[in-house]
Write a protein that holds these residues in place. Structure first.
Motif, PDB file in Angstrom:
ATOM      1  N   LEU A 163      -5.028  10.085  -9.253  1.00  7.34           N
ATOM      2  CA  LEU A 163      -5.123   8.791  -8.557  1.00  7.34           C
ATOM      3  C   LEU A 163      -5.537   8.958  -7.100  1.00  7.34           C
ATOM      4  N   ASN A 164      -5.762  10.202  -6.687  1.00  9.29           N
ATOM      5  CA  ASN A 164      -6.186  10.470  -5.300  1.00  9.29           C
ATOM      6  C   ASN A 164      -5.209   9.888  -4.283  1.00  9.29           C
ATOM      7  N   MET A 165      -3.921   9.911  -4.625  1.00  8.49           N
ATOM      8  CA  MET A 165      -2.913   9.356  -3.722  1.00  8.49           C
ATOM      9  C   MET A 165      -2.530  10.368  -2.646  1.00  8.49           C
ATOM     10  N   GLY A 166      -2.060   9.840  -1.530  1.00  4.32           N
ATOM     11  CA  GLY A 166      -1.412  10.685  -0.539  1.00  4.32           C
ATOM     12  C   GLY A 166       0.080  10.675  -0.850  1.00  4.32           C
TER      13      GLY A 166
ATOM     14  N   ARG B 208       0.798  -1.212   0.000  1.00 11.78           N
ATOM     15  CA  ARG B 208       0.000   0.000   0.000  1.00 11.78           C
ATOM     16  C   ARG B 208       0.838   1.274   0.000  1.00 11.78           C
ATOM     17  N   ILE B 209       2.079   1.169   0.464  1.00 12.19           N
ATOM     18  CA  ILE B 209       2.932   2.353   0.519  1.00 12.19           C
ATOM     19  C   ILE B 209       4.174   2.075  -0.324  1.00 12.19           C
ATOM     20  N   GLN B 210       4.429   2.918  -1.272  1.00 10.95           N
ATOM     21  CA  GLN B 210       5.608   2.749  -2.118  1.00 10.95           C
ATOM     22  C   GLN B 210       6.519   3.965  -1.953  1.00 10.95           C
ATOM     23  N   ALA B 211       7.760   3.789  -2.353  1.00  9.32           N
ATOM     24  CA  ALA B 211       8.728   4.876  -2.143  1.00  9.32           C
ATOM     25  C   ALA B 211       9.527   5.160  -3.408  1.00  9.32           C
ATOM     26  N   VAL B 212       9.901   6.406  -3.545  1.00 13.91           N
ATOM     27  CA  VAL B 212      10.808   6.834  -4.610  1.00 13.91           C
ATOM     28  C   VAL B 212      11.957   7.554  -3.913  1.00 13.91           C
TER      29      VAL B 212
ATOM     30  N   VAL C 263      -0.323   5.443  -0.877  1.00  8.40           N
ATOM     31  CA  VAL C 263       0.617   6.459  -0.377  1.00  8.40           C
ATOM     32  C   VAL C 263       1.943   6.303  -1.120  1.00  8.40           C
ATOM     33  N   LEU C 264       2.485   7.399  -1.579  1.00  6.92           N
ATOM     34  CA  LEU C 264       3.812   7.392  -2.198  1.00  6.92           C
ATOM     35  C   LEU C 264       4.727   8.260  -1.335  1.00  6.92           C
ATOM     36  N   ILE C 265       5.835   7.669  -0.894  1.00  7.73           N
ATOM     37  CA  ILE C 265       6.815   8.440  -0.127  1.00  7.73           C
ATOM     38  C   ILE C 265       7.943   8.836  -1.064  1.00  7.73           C
TER      39      ILE C 265
END
Ligand code: SF4
Length: 325
Positions: A200-203, A87-91, A171-173
């Motif tokens: 995409l209505n992402m946080g 559910r939470i991915q990171a860049v 959620v994208l961090i």
């Protein structure tokens, strides 16, 4: 509205020195914030302020010493395997470190499809990969068969974001995602975050030392200093009318990103940083032009000042914040 991600009194303590003379460094000190779907929430501050350690705990790379991380109102008790990867991915900061130079870039995308069983056939995989690449302004045809050296930093960062999107995260961090991208391409990546937020209505949890891009992205911001949130509120309000003396200073003097930032385990801090981390009372007291006697002995509360949360004794006549919003 329910927050999509919340931290409650999140704290990380590191110990430094030998067994006989150890310093206890509170790298993240009771950090509490909420972020919502369709919102950019920025953690900003100088190198060594605790923003990346906060992100590392949310991502499950670092175990909190205490406090809670609550995802979609469910307290998963720091179980990163359950929710981080799904559910939470990171860049991350350096897109060139994300990809092995000897491996074709598409391999990373198809590997993610396979690992998460996102497609039943090769044709479905290609369709999915193409869809996510198009969401970041590229296509599978542009990427197929090519190696990292054949792309610019900005393109690699886009591919990295496309890979994150494969699992449809909520959620994208993004940890300093544009600091190593050419200045001319930076705004295109920042605009991409805006699009992901809206379409995409992402946080999006945006970690940065760069107040200009934070201002451009909008949403809310928490200004961190030596492990503490000093000021938190709508980004335009906080940066245009800073209440906290540290936000004033930061706005005047935007520091460079720290190229020596460590991602694994240990922290490395300079002497003055160490002194500030160990300081009693307000951590900013050594540099603050408004310092008072009380600042050197008592940690300030979080006060609500015109809808902005401010951790400073200058506002002790204001209401204390009971719960973050
Ligand atoms: Fe300055 Fe005191 Fe406020 Fe800290 S609490 S920022 S030292 S006035």
């Amino acid at each position: 509205m329910q927050p999509i991600l919340e931290t409650k009194n999140l704290t990380k303590v590191f110990f430094r020195g030998s067994l006989l003379a150890r310093d206890r460094i509170v790298a993240v000190d009771n950090v509490s914030f909420k972020m919502y779907r369709g919102e950019v929430f920025t953690l900003a501050g100088e190198s060594g302020c605790g923003k990346s350690t906060t992100a590392r705990m949310i991502l499950g790379f670092e175990q909190p010493t205490s406090g809670e991380i609550i995802y979609e109102n469910r307290d998963e008790k720091w179980n990163p395997r359950v929710w981080y990867t799904q559910r939470i991915q990171a860049v991350f900061q350096n897109p060139f470190e994300t990809f092995n130079p000897l491996r074709q870039v598409e391999g990373y995308l198809f590997e993610t499809v396979r690992n998460y069983k996102l497609a039943a056939s090769r044709a479905d995989s290609e369709r999915l990969v193409d869809e996510k690449l198009r969401a970041v302004g590229l296509s599978y045809a542009e990427v197929a068969g090519r190696y990292p050296s054949e792309f610019s930093g900005g393109q690699l960062q886009r591919i990295s974001i496309a890979r994150s999107l494969l699992v449809d995260p909520s959620v994208l961090i993004a940890d300093e995602p544009v600091s190593m991208v050419d200045a001319s391409l930076r705004m295109s990546i920042v605009n991409l975050f805006k699009r992901l937020r809206d379409d995409l209505n992402m946080g999006i949890l945006y970690i940065t030392h760069d107040l200009a891009t934070a201002y451009y992205l909008g949403g809310r911001i928490a200004i961190m200093f030596r492990g503490n949130i000093m000021e938190m509120g709508p980004v335009h309000e906080v940066l245009m009318t800073p209440r906290h003396p540290y936000t004033h200073l930061l706005r005047e003097c935007i520091p460079e990103a720290d190229p020596d930032r460590k991602w694994q385990g240990r922290i490395s801090i300079a002497e003055t940083e160490q002194e500030e981390y160990l300081r009693q009372g307000c951590k900013f007291a050594g540099r603050c032009p408004h310092v008072m006697d009380i600042c050197k002995i008592k940690v300030p509360e979080n006060y609500m000042v015109d809808g902005i949360q401010v951790k400073c004794h200058l506002y002790s006549d204001q209401k204390i914040v009971e719960e973050v919003s």
